[in-house]
Scaffold this motif. Structure first.
Motif, short mmCIF file in Angstrom:
data_model
loop_
_atom_site.label_atom_id
_atom_site.label_comp_id
_atom_site.label_asym_id
_atom_site.label_seq_id
_atom_site.Cartn_x
_atom_site.Cartn_y
_atom_site.Cartn_z
N GLN A 38 45.22 38.65 34.33
CA GLN A 38 44.02 38.36 35.46
C GLN A 38 42.95 39.40 35.52
O GLN A 38 43.21 40.59 35.63
CB GLN A 38 44.96 38.28 36.51
N VAL A 39 41.85 38.87 35.22
CA VAL A 39 40.59 40.13 35.14
C VAL A 39 39.80 39.91 36.46
O VAL A 39 39.42 38.74 36.81
CB VAL A 39 40.15 39.94 33.91
N LEU A 40 39.32 40.98 36.83
CA LEU A 40 38.16 40.77 38.04
C LEU A 40 37.10 41.79 37.48
O LEU A 40 37.08 42.90 37.01
CB LEU A 40 38.78 41.69 39.35
N GLU A 41 35.90 41.10 37.50
CA GLU A 41 34.58 41.81 37.24
C GLU A 41 33.95 41.82 38.74
O GLU A 41 33.68 41.08 39.41
CB GLU A 41 33.31 40.82 36.29
N HIS A 91 41.48 50.31 43.48
CA HIS A 91 42.85 50.86 43.33
C HIS A 91 43.68 49.71 43.90
O HIS A 91 44.70 49.49 43.48
CB HIS A 91 42.83 51.99 44.00
N ARG A 92 43.42 49.37 45.00
CA ARG A 92 44.28 48.22 45.78
C ARG A 92 44.47 47.07 45.18
O ARG A 92 45.52 46.67 45.05
CB ARG A 92 43.59 47.99 47.41
N VAL A 93 43.51 46.43 44.43
CA VAL A 93 43.38 45.42 43.95
C VAL A 93 44.17 45.18 42.43
O VAL A 93 44.32 44.07 41.94
CB VAL A 93 42.20 44.44 43.83
N THR A 94 44.45 46.36 41.81
CA THR A 94 44.76 46.35 40.60
C THR A 94 46.40 46.65 40.64
O THR A 94 46.65 47.67 41.44
CB THR A 94 44.17 47.74 39.78
N ARG A 95 47.00 46.12 39.90
CA ARG A 95 48.51 46.42 39.79
C ARG A 95 48.85 47.77 39.22
O ARG A 95 47.86 48.36 38.37
CB ARG A 95 49.06 45.26 39.04
N GLU A 116 46.31 42.26 42.48
CA GLU A 116 46.28 40.93 42.04
C GLU A 116 45.88 40.96 40.44
O GLU A 116 46.08 40.09 39.81
CB GLU A 116 45.16 40.12 42.61
N PHE A 117 45.35 42.18 40.05
CA PHE A 117 44.56 42.31 38.51
C PHE A 117 45.12 43.24 37.72
O PHE A 117 45.63 44.19 38.18
CB PHE A 117 42.99 42.35 39.07
N ASP A 118 45.31 42.45 36.45
CA ASP A 118 45.69 43.54 35.35
C ASP A 118 44.55 44.38 34.80
O ASP A 118 44.89 45.54 34.26
CB ASP A 118 46.16 42.56 34.16
N CYS A 119 43.58 44.10 35.10
CA CYS A 119 42.34 44.92 34.89
C CYS A 119 41.18 44.43 35.56
O CYS A 119 40.89 43.29 35.91
CB CYS A 119 41.99 45.04 33.29
N VAL A 120 40.36 45.42 35.86
CA VAL A 120 39.19 45.39 36.62
C VAL A 120 37.98 45.97 35.97
O VAL A 120 38.20 47.41 35.53
CB VAL A 120 39.34 46.03 38.36
#
Ligand SMILES: C[S@@+](CC[C@H](N)C(=O)[O-])C[C@H]1O[C@@H](n2cnc3c(N)ncnc32)[C@H](O)[C@@H]1O
Length: 203
Positions: A52-55, A141-145, A117-121
């Motif tokens: 799961q990736v976030l940009e 930092h908060r949203v990355t596992r 929530e994310f494996d990479c941001v």
């Protein structure tokens, strides 16, 4: 036209590249799609199957188009500009309907996503626009596992265009960014790609 003040500048900017809206924003979006080359950033990101990736700050969606071709399970994004959301969403109607691509309105310091929530941001040509660097990094930092990857890219690299060279962070700002990154993440490294300087870190 909207203005924004960032941690890198004392004066507010009206640049349509920083706060795209109206006709200038639409033009800036088209120029970004046309000029921003991000394949080597994607290679460095090395998205694995099911991730799961976030940009953060997807703009007109150049990197979203590349991410769509990876084996990522879900590609999410936040950007405060409704105009950029429309532009970035255009080629992905089908995958937005299935939920694989999820482009939201939000900012680096308030993404609206859940903890870990994310494996990479990833964030490209965006960090120097953030009003508050610490607040943005804290949110990433908060949203990355735990063990997940964070990549922050800004104009620079080994062969920047003339404009990109003029936008590159001065060394004191680059060092400040690196120091703040180290206060939130481990394994911080700096990479010079073709037109981008990238800071990679591990949560
Ligand atoms: C120079 S554009 C880069 C867009 C895209 N990443 C690219 O490289 O083509 C900067 C983007 O950052 C967005 N932006 C502005 N302030 C932001 C913030 N505080 N958090 C996240 N994105 C922001 C703008 O709406 C704009 O789409």
């Amino acid at each position: 036209m909207e203005t924004t003040t960032s941690w890198t500048r004392e004066k507010p900017t009206r640049s349509p590249f920083a706060m795209p809206s109206g006709l200038p924003g639409r033009l800036a979006g088209r120029i970004m799609l046309w000029t921003n080359r991000q394949q080597d950033l994607l290679d460095l990101l090395d998205v694995q199957a099911g991730e799961q990736v976030l940009e953060v700050g997807y703009g007109p969606g150049g990197l979203i188009r590349l991410l769509q071709q990876t084996p990522a399970r879900r590609i999410s994004g936040v950007d405060p500009s409704p105009q950029m959301r429309n532009l970035a969403a255009q080629p992905h109607r089908a995958e937005i309907a299935t939920g694989r691509i999820d482009l939201q309105l939000g900012t680096a310091d308030r993404t609206g996503f859940g903890d870990a929530e994310f494996d990479c941001v990833v964030s490209v040509n965006n960090v120097a626009i953030w009003p508050n660097l610490q607040a943005g990094l804290s949110e990433l930092h908060r949203v990355t596992r735990a063990g997940g990857r964070v990549l922050i890219a800004w104009h620079g690299g080994t062969r920047p265009s003339r404009i990109a060279r003029s936008l590159a962070l001065p060394e004191d700002k680059a060092t400040h960014l690196e120091r703040e990154l180290r206060s939130f993440f481990s394994g911080v490294t700096r990479h010079e790609l073709t037109t981008l300087t990238v800071w990679a870190a591990v949560r």
